[in-house]
Design an enzyme around this catalytic site. Structure first.
Site, PDB file in Angstrom:
ATOM      1  N   CYS A 191       0.828  -1.206   0.000  1.00  0.00           N
ATOM      2  CA  CYS A 191       0.000   0.000   0.000  1.00  0.00           C
ATOM      3  C   CYS A 191       0.868   1.264   0.000  1.00  0.00           C
ATOM      4  O   CYS A 191       1.572   1.529  -0.961  1.00  0.00           O
ATOM      5  CB  CYS A 191      -0.974  -0.042   1.174  1.00  0.00           C
ATOM      6  N   HIS A 243      -3.518  -5.685   1.173  1.00  0.00           N
ATOM      7  CA  HIS A 243      -3.332  -6.014   2.584  1.00  0.00           C
ATOM      8  C   HIS A 243      -3.708  -7.490   2.792  1.00  0.00           C
ATOM      9  O   HIS A 243      -4.576  -8.028   2.111  1.00  0.00           O
ATOM     10  CB  HIS A 243      -4.213  -5.141   3.467  1.00  0.00           C
TER      11      HIS A 243
END
Length: 492
Positions: A337, A433
């Protein structure tokens, strides 16, 4: 049909007393006993969040509690989520969608608290119509008298739904008598009347030695001590707060694959690494020490709530140079991310999503360019990792679009799109994630470090269910469940 139970609410004498874990334990207990519980927390402040199946965002703690209940996480379980972007500012997420950044002063003094509370109660009522009982969590301390008029998460919720309130105190930090007595004395009569029990958490040693203390607390307060829960280290439930990272710092160790997670100031979703921590061949630790980063076999740049600010700090602290040195030495560097964005060539913020800086050069490890946008992508994803055949699972929560200039994607998503950038086995980045929860990814990490170890097939969901059951058993042995059921069996 099971009897309708009164909602139960776990509140605290302070932060980090164990409310989230105790709440999760009772969620599992009620499920085991044939009920259909659901968690609820009106307002949460956390950088650890989760994307529900509906694509809406909620705090990770409530997602964990929903998992303990055996149900899908929903944004209604945490209708107001505050995600700090700096020491004084936070992104406000309402009903799963971001509504902009505000300072603490703006949020507490400038927002319409009644309107926010109404939104929270609307979400609660929707859940309460489907689940039984509602298992509610408070926030911080319930006796912050300077914030009482602004309260939309603690005793105002308890009063609105007539919850049976259990006050949790952490005996491990000391001062348990003063914290419990003071907390209750500062409550107005109508709020104190809802407190049906005191739960002492994180007790070390022989519990029989606290028998007299238990009696004293009950005499002082007039409230029953419903349990004394021993401290545990052998039950693994996802943590909510980054305060736990203070206990996970470390350094490289001989004979193991050393994985260094770079400790960012605005680090988010540190639960991405919980499974890696439990692989015997891996020594995973969090660090802001350049020397340890250069010595590690694998360096991971985690998610960040303020990518540009954290990248600037990496440069000023010497950590950026250490990461580059590590990669040049042949060690692996991976990014998730915000960490993935940092590994690219450039980060642009034309809309000033994160602050006043329009442009920041990246670390240049990956041929990608990121442009931050006001629109947030929150989605659960199934994917295949590189050329592997097994299906993996993860989720995305990010603001920004990243353009792949060269190289190849890291993952193929089930919707036909791709994710991430794969330069080679030791250098890649992703928006996914939970990617390290998947066996093919763990195998690839070990292989990149020369470890041809065939890990046993690992079913993460079975493992988690086992941990929730262990937690429920631990609490059952420590608490007076007959008393607790007694106070919630009167209906609402």
């Amino acid at each position: 049909m099971k009897q309708k139970l009164r909602p139960i609410m776990f509140v605290g004498t302070g932060s980090d007393v164990g409310k989230s874990i105790i709440n999760a334990g009772f969620c599992r207990i009620f499920k085991q006993d044939g009920y259909s519980p659901a968690p609820f927390k009106a307002q949460n402040m956390s950088l650890n969040s989760f994307a529900g199946i509906d694509g809406l965002e909620l705090g990770r703690a409530q997602a964990v509690q929903a998992e303990a209940c055996g149900i899908e996480p929903l944004s209604e379980m945490n209708p107001i989520l505050l995600k700090p972007t700096s020491n004084q500012n936070a992104q406000v997420v309402l009903n799963g969608k971001p509504m902009g950044n505000q300072s603490a002063k703006e949020y507490f003094l400038g927002t319409d608290r009644d309107a926010l509370f109404a939104e929270a109660m609307k979400a609660y009522k929707k859940l309460a119509g489907q689940y039984n009982p509602m298992v509610i969590e408070g926030a911080g301390s319930i006796s912050e008298i300077n914030l009482r008029e602004k309260d939309i998460v603690n005793m105002r919720v308890a009063l609105a739904v007539n919850a049976a309130v259990i006050l949790i105190a952490d005996i491990d930090r000391g001062g348990v008598f003063g914290s419990v007595y003071g907390t209750l004395e500062l409550l107005p009569p109508e709020e104190r009347a809802l407190v049906n029990g005191i739960l002492i958490n994180k007790f070390r040693g022989d519990i029989d030695l606290f028998t007299e203390g238990r009696k004293m607390l009950e005499q002082l307060t007039g409230v029953s001590v419903v349990g004394v829960v021993p401290y545990f280290r052998d039950i693994h439930i996802d943590d909510e707060d980054s305060v736990v990272l203070d206990h996970k710092s470390g350094k490289t160790r001989d004979g193991l694959v050393n994985v260094a997670v770079v400790l960012l100031r605005h680090m988010s979703n540190f639960t991405d690494f919980n499974v890696l921590e439990r692989v015997p061949e891996i020594n995973l630790f969090y660090t802001a020490n350049p020397d340890e980063i250069e010595k590690a076999d694998v360096v991971i740049l985690p998610g960040s709530k303020n990518t540009i600010a954290d990248l600037e700090i990496l440069r000023k602290s010497g950590l950026a140079k250490a990461i580059l040195n590590s990669q040049q030495k042949g060690n692996a560097v991976y990014g998730i991310c915000g960490g993935y964005q940092m590994m690219g060539r450039e980060i642009h913020d034309p809309q000033h999503v994160e602050g006043e800086i329009d442009f920041m050069p990246g670390l240049g490890l990956l041929p990608v360019v990121t442009t931050l946008t006001g629109e947030k992508r929150t989605v659960q994803s199934e994917f295949t990792f590189r050329n592997e055949t097994g299906l993996c699972n993860g989720y995305e929560i990010h603001m920004g679009q990243t353009e792949l200039l060269d190289g190849s994607p890291l993952a193929s998503l089930s919707d036909g799109s791709t994710d991430g950038c794969f330069l080679n086995g030791k250098t890649w980045g992703t928006y996914l994630h939970g990617i390290f929860d998947n066996l093919p990814v763990i195998q690839a990490i070990l292989k990149s470090c020369g470890k041809e170890i065939r890990l046993q097939e690992f079913n993460l969901q079975e493992y988690k269910n086992g941990q929730y059951d262990k937690l429920a058993d631990h609490i059952r042995k420590s608490c007076d469940l007959e008393y607790i059921y007694g106070v919630i069996s009167n209906g609402e």
